[in-house]
Design a protein around this motif. Structure first.
Motif, PDB file in Angstrom:
ATOM      1  N   LEU A 178      -8.770  58.005   0.820  1.00 39.79           N
ATOM      2  CA  LEU A 178      -8.235  56.645   0.762  1.00 39.79           C
ATOM      3  C   LEU A 178      -7.979  56.223  -0.678  1.00 39.79           C
ATOM      4  CD1 LEU A 178      -7.522  53.985   2.236  1.00 39.79           C
ATOM      5  CD2 LEU A 178      -9.908  53.341   1.933  1.00 39.79           C
ATOM      6  N   PHE A 179      -8.947  56.471  -1.557  1.00 40.68           N
ATOM      7  CA  PHE A 179      -8.757  56.089  -2.959  1.00 40.68           C
ATOM      8  C   PHE A 179      -7.643  56.895  -3.623  1.00 40.68           C
ATOM      9  CE2 PHE A 179     -13.137  54.294  -2.694  1.00 40.68           C
ATOM     10  CZ  PHE A 179     -12.758  52.992  -2.941  1.00 40.68           C
TER      11      PHE A 179
ATOM     12  N   ARG B 233      -4.366  55.063  -5.252  1.00 44.52           N
ATOM     13  CA  ARG B 233      -3.845  55.309  -6.609  1.00 44.52           C
ATOM     14  C   ARG B 233      -2.378  55.695  -6.586  1.00 44.52           C
ATOM     15  NH1 ARG B 233      -9.169  57.924  -8.173  1.00 44.52           N
ATOM     16  NH2 ARG B 233      -8.360  59.515  -6.812  1.00 44.52           N
ATOM     17  N   ALA B 234      -1.968  56.372  -5.511  1.00 41.97           N
ATOM     18  CA  ALA B 234      -0.569  56.771  -5.380  1.00 41.97           C
ATOM     19  C   ALA B 234       0.314  55.628  -4.902  1.00 41.97           C
ATOM     20  CB  ALA B 234      -0.450  57.955  -4.425  1.00 41.97           C
ATOM     21  N   GLY B 235      -0.298  54.514  -4.491  1.00 39.09           N
ATOM     22  CA  GLY B 235       0.476  53.356  -4.048  1.00 39.09           C
ATOM     23  C   GLY B 235       0.933  53.435  -2.610  1.00 39.09           C
ATOM     24  N   ASP B 236       0.209  54.155  -1.766  1.00 40.69           N
ATOM     25  CA  ASP B 236       0.582  54.291  -0.356  1.00 40.69           C
ATOM     26  C   ASP B 236       0.297  52.986   0.391  1.00 40.69           C
ATOM     27  OD1 ASP B 236       1.355  55.347   2.065  1.00 40.69           O
ATOM     28  OD2 ASP B 236      -0.580  56.294   2.448  1.00 40.69           O
ATOM     29  N   PRO B 237       1.295  52.380   1.031  1.00 45.94           N
ATOM     30  CA  PRO B 237       1.087  51.113   1.745  1.00 45.94           C
ATOM     31  C   PRO B 237       0.091  51.209   2.890  1.00 45.94           C
ATOM     32  CG  PRO B 237       3.426  51.534   1.459  1.00 45.94           C
ATOM     33  CD  PRO B 237       2.707  52.758   1.034  1.00 45.94           C
TER      34      PRO B 237
END
Length: 112
Positions: free
Chosen positions: A50-51, A55-59
């Motif tokens: 999840l983290f 960090r990758a900006g996944d909605p």
């Protein structure tokens, strides 16, 4: 205690709304196949995954974080109740609150 619950729900709702807006923006115009079921990716089922996705900006990870915050709100309320009753030196309600906390922890960690 009531303000803690209000703040937790408001924070979780805001995070889910922001994730929903990002999700719609990213997937706008794409078609959906409702004939096949696609579950959540494995990365959204673990804290480290999840983290990494956050960090990758996944909605979807932002929405998942909002759901976790919503679950954590009543748990935080029970923790604050334990601390409050301990400061008042009310052993009975400390014990009751610790039992409730144990039941909550067991349901979170040992559910299938």
């Amino acid at each position: 205690m009531g303000r803690l619950l209000q703040a937790g729900v408001l924070l979780a709702s805001t995070v889910v709304l922001a994730g929903g807006v990002l999700y719609v923006r990213r997937h706008f115009g794409s078609s959906v196949d409702y004939r096949t079921f696609a579950g959540e990716p494995a990365n959204l089922r673990s804290i480290s995954g999840l983290f990494r996705l956050l960090r990758a900006g996944d909605p979807a990870a932002v929405i998942q974080l909002g759901a976790i915050l919503l679950i954590a709100t009543p748990v935080a309320r029970v923790v604050f109740a334990v601390v409050g009753f301990a400061l008042e030196r009310d052993r009975f309600y400390v014990a009751v609150s610790l039992i409730v906390l144990a039941v909550l922890a067991a349901s979170l960690f040992f559910s299938s």
